[in-house]
Every structure is written in structure tokens, then in C-alpha cells.
Design an enzyme around this catalytic site. Structure first.
Site, PDB file in Angstrom:
ATOM      1  N   CYS A 117       3.526  -1.574  -2.294  1.00  0.00           N
ATOM      2  CA  CYS A 117       3.552  -0.164  -2.705  1.00  0.00           C
ATOM      3  C   CYS A 117       4.901   0.247  -3.303  1.00  0.00           C
ATOM      4  CB  CYS A 117       3.198   0.736  -1.527  1.00  0.00           C
ATOM      5  SG  CYS A 117       1.600   0.328  -0.832  1.00  0.00           S
ATOM      6  N   HIS A 257       5.642   7.813  -2.493  1.00  0.00           N
ATOM      7  CA  HIS A 257       4.421   6.996  -2.462  1.00  0.00           C
ATOM      8  C   HIS A 257       3.361   7.760  -1.664  1.00  0.00           C
ATOM      9  CE1 HIS A 257       1.597   3.877  -1.886  1.00  0.00           C
ATOM     10  NE2 HIS A 257       1.900   3.654  -0.616  1.00  0.00           N
ATOM     11  N   ASN A 287      -4.556   6.098  -1.975  1.00  0.00           N
ATOM     12  CA  ASN A 287      -3.394   5.208  -2.049  1.00  0.00           C
ATOM     13  C   ASN A 287      -3.734   4.012  -2.945  1.00  0.00           C
ATOM     14  OD1 ASN A 287      -1.391   3.311  -1.682  1.00  0.00           O
ATOM     15  ND2 ASN A 287      -1.422   3.345   0.543  1.00  0.00           N
TER      16      ASN A 287
END
Ligand SMILES: CC(C)(COP(=O)(O)OP(=O)(O)OC[C@H]1O[C@@H](n2cnc3c(N)ncnc32)[C@H](O)[C@@H]1OP(=O)(O)O)[C@@H](O)C(=O)NCCC(=O)NCCS
Length: 332
Positions: A117, A257, A287
Site C-alpha cells: 500500500c 492511504h 482499499n
């Protein structure tokens, strides 16, 4: 002579069309719309359906098409392609090569960058250093994932969270005091126990056994990851803000994020930065790993102004984490 900085001069993005709702997820695991909204903050997410027979480079191609509809540039002028992803089309060849071929960036060299990520902020750092070295002037940073292929639809710990998306940024050289000013990046290998996908690599290559044991899906201890994500992102943002002598008022945007709305809120609260300065679109897109930060910039592009101080921050498997401080370079 003024220092050369790398500045983002254009943004593109792409999300697949299929909308996977909490209601649909509730038909195959024991969960509910209310639980997912309250504990994760996601209303719906986008998924690339396997029937489409394409992978992450399709999303990248579409994101570059979007960038080209807004920004005039010759693909042959791009000198380097850095593609942050954990879900390349294939193990070999790398996906950056496929993207170069599909989009006509055939004078560039390119590679895939694996940092889960945190991939986008890692890729920005690499592009920034290439450009500030003076050797390269135009670098394409692409970041995205098709996490749906690594998601176990029988695991309610992960299946409401993950999604698919891709964003791109064109970086160019400038001698103005704008673009990427600073970054602090970290890696620390202790996530293997808490956040992993064990099958398909060189330790557990694909076999009937790895498939039977569902080892080709991401598994996590959500609580452990949650706590580390909050502490690590809050600490590194605080550090980069202080190191660059910024006050909290100087910061126009924080772009975290998008892993869990409660993680984002906890980071903002520790930084004492109001939520209206924090980009949040997890409710719509979930996500998508390396895709979340560029997708926020894509979503907010029209609201950003030249000179805005922006802090990007990410946390992911590895663990990898960090923050990038940049001054936005244009009015869309
Ligand atoms: C995974 C995550 C959403 C779980 O939320 P949580 O509030 O920590 O939930 P817990 O794991 O403590 O579970 C609380 C209860 O809800 C249940 N539960 C877990 N997932 C559920 C779901 N999808 N639907 C309904 N109930 C669920 C648990 O079984 C538990 O029940 P119990 O109290 O009867 O044992 C959260 O920990 C998280 O987002 N972690 C970070 C993950 C992440 O970001 N990963 C990617 C890194 S980039």
C-alpha cells in the site's frame, strides 16, 4: 543554480465499472452493511470482474488515457515508467513493459515496484530522485492494484475491505520551489506474521496444496495492523511537518492511504488536523492498495491550487510506510 525538483504536472485515474455493495458481500459472508460502515467506513467498492479477462495494466492504460484527455504530452518523451503494484498482470514480463507497449511510451525504460500500500509514495520518491539528479525530465508514476484477485470471498476479515483501482501522475523537472520537497520512508520486515499472502512465491510456489489451503489470498490480523498503521502514519507525518518547519495551518491537504476510515480519523486526530483537510474517498472506492493515494489526488484535483502544501502518507504490508511532502504545481 536553483535545485531541480520533480513536480506533478498531471493526474489520471481509473476505477472499474462494477460496483460491489456491502449488501452483495452480506450474501456470501456473515456481515452487514451497518457493520462494514461502522467499523471500516466503506459503502461500496469497485471490482474488475474476472469475466473481463484483463488485469491491472488495463486499469493503468485507462488511467493514462484519462491523463491524456486533460494533459497534452507525447508518450515518446517519457523516459521512465515506475509502476507500483502487488498484482502485476504476470510474474514475467513486468507490467511496466506491457504498459509502455500499450500506451506508446516506447522510449522509456520501466519496472514494477513492490511496496504494497506504500507503493505510490515509494514510486514518487524514486521518480523524484531520478529527476532531481538531472538525468531524467519526464517520468510516469503509475500505482494500482486488482486486490480482488487476492481476496478470499469467504473471509469476512478481508473481503469487505479490498478493491481495484489505478492512478497515474506525470512528473516533470522544475527549478521552481514546488513539487516533491521531502520524503521520509521506512521498511521493517515484521509484518509477515500479521499481514501476508503466503502462496505463489518462491517459498510456497503454487500447488494443489497451496490452493486447498487458500494460501493465494491475503490474510491479516486486523487489530495488530490497525494499531501499527495509526502509530506509524501519525509519527511519520509529524516528523515531516516538523522537519520542514511547517505549522499545521500551513498544511492544506493530508492524503492518507485509505485502509479504514477509523485509521484515517485517528491519524488526523493525533496530528490535530481537521478532517476537512483530509482526503477521504474510502466510502466509494475501498482499499485498492497502491491505488488509493493517486485516486484521492484524481478525485480532488479540481480543488487543489498551485502552491498548496500537501502531505501524502501510507502504510502497508512489509511493513512499509512513510510520508511525502510536496507543493502542488498547477490549477486544474
Ligand atoms: C479488519 C478490521 C476491519 C476489523 O475490525 P475490528 O473492529 O478490529 O474488529 P475485530 O477484529 O476486533 O472484531 C470485532 C468483532 O466483529 C466480528 N467481525 C469481524 N469482521 C466482521 C465483519 N466483516 N462483519 C461482521 N462482524 C465482523 C469479529 O468476529 C468480532 O466478533 P466477536 O467480538 O464476537 O469476536 C480492522 O481491524 C481493520 O481495518 N484493520 C486494519 C486492516 C488493514 O488496514 N489492512 C490493510 C493494511 S494496508
Amino acid at each position: 543554480m536553483n535545485k531541480v525538483h520533480a513536480v506533478i504536472t498531471g493526474i489520471g485515474g481509473y476505477i472499474p465499472e462494477y460496483v460491489l455493495t456491502n449488501e452483495e458481500i452480506s450474501t456470501y459472508v456473515d456481515t452487514s452493511n451497518e457493520w462494514i460502515l461502522q467499523r471500516i467506513g466503506i459503502k461500496e467498492r469497485r471490482i474488475l470482474k474476472p469475466e473481463e479477462g484483463v488485469g491491472v495494466t488495463y486499469l493503468a492504460e485507462k488511467a493514462i488515457e484519462d491523463l491524456r484527455s486533460k494533459k497534452d504530452f507525447d508518450p515518446l518523451e517519457i523516459e521512465a515508467i515506475i509502476f507500483a503494484t502487488s498484482t502485476p498482470d504476470y510474474i514475467l514480463p513486468n507490467s511496466a513493459s506491457l504498459i509502455a507497449y500499450k500506451t506508446g511510451m516506447t522510449n522509456a525504460f520501466g519496472f514494477d515496484l513492490s511496496a504494497a500500500c506504500s507503493g505510490y509514495i515509494y514510486a514518487l520518491e524514486v521518480a523524484s530522485v531520478y529527476i532531481s539528479s538531472g538525468k531524467y525530465k519526464k517520468v510516469m508514476v503509475i500505482a494500482g492494484d486488482v486486490l480482488s484477485v487476492l481476496t478470499d470471498t469467504l473471509d469476512r476479515n478481508t473481503c469487505p475491505i479490498f478493491s481495484d483501482a489505478c492512478g497515474v501522475a506525470l512528473l516533470e523537472a522544475t527549478t521552481e520551489e514546488e513539487g516533491i520537497i521531502d520524503s521520509i520512508l521506512h521498511v521493517d520486515g515484521n509484518s509477515l506474521e500479521y499481514l501476508h499472502m503466503l502462496g505463489g512465491g518462491s517459498v510456497h510456489p503454487a500447488s494443489h496444496e497451496t490452493v486447498d489451503q487458500r494460501m493465494h489470498f491475503i490474510q491479516q490480523d486486523g487489530k495488530v495492523v490497525f494499531k501499527r498503521a495509526v502509530t506509524s502514519m501519525a509519527e511519520v507525518c509529524e516528523e515531516i511537518i516538523q522537519k520542514n518547519h511547517l505549522t499545521k495551518d500551513d498544511v492544506k491537504w493530508v492524503v492518507p492511504h485509505q485502509a479504514n476510515l477509523r485509521i484515517i480519523e485517528a491519524v488526523a486526530s493525533r496530528l490535530d488536523i481537521p478532517l476537512d483537510k483530509v482526503m477521504v474517498n474510502i466510502d466509494k472506492y475501498g482499499n485498492s492498495s497502491a491505488g488509493t493515494i493517486p485516486l484521492c489526488l484524481w478525485d480532488w484535483e479540481k480543488h487543489m491550487r498551485k502552491g498548496d502544501n500537501v502531505i501524502l502518507t501510507a502504510f502497508g504490508a512489509g511493513y512499509t510506510w512513510g510520508a511525502v511532502y510536496l507543493k502542488w504545481g498547477y490549477n486544474a
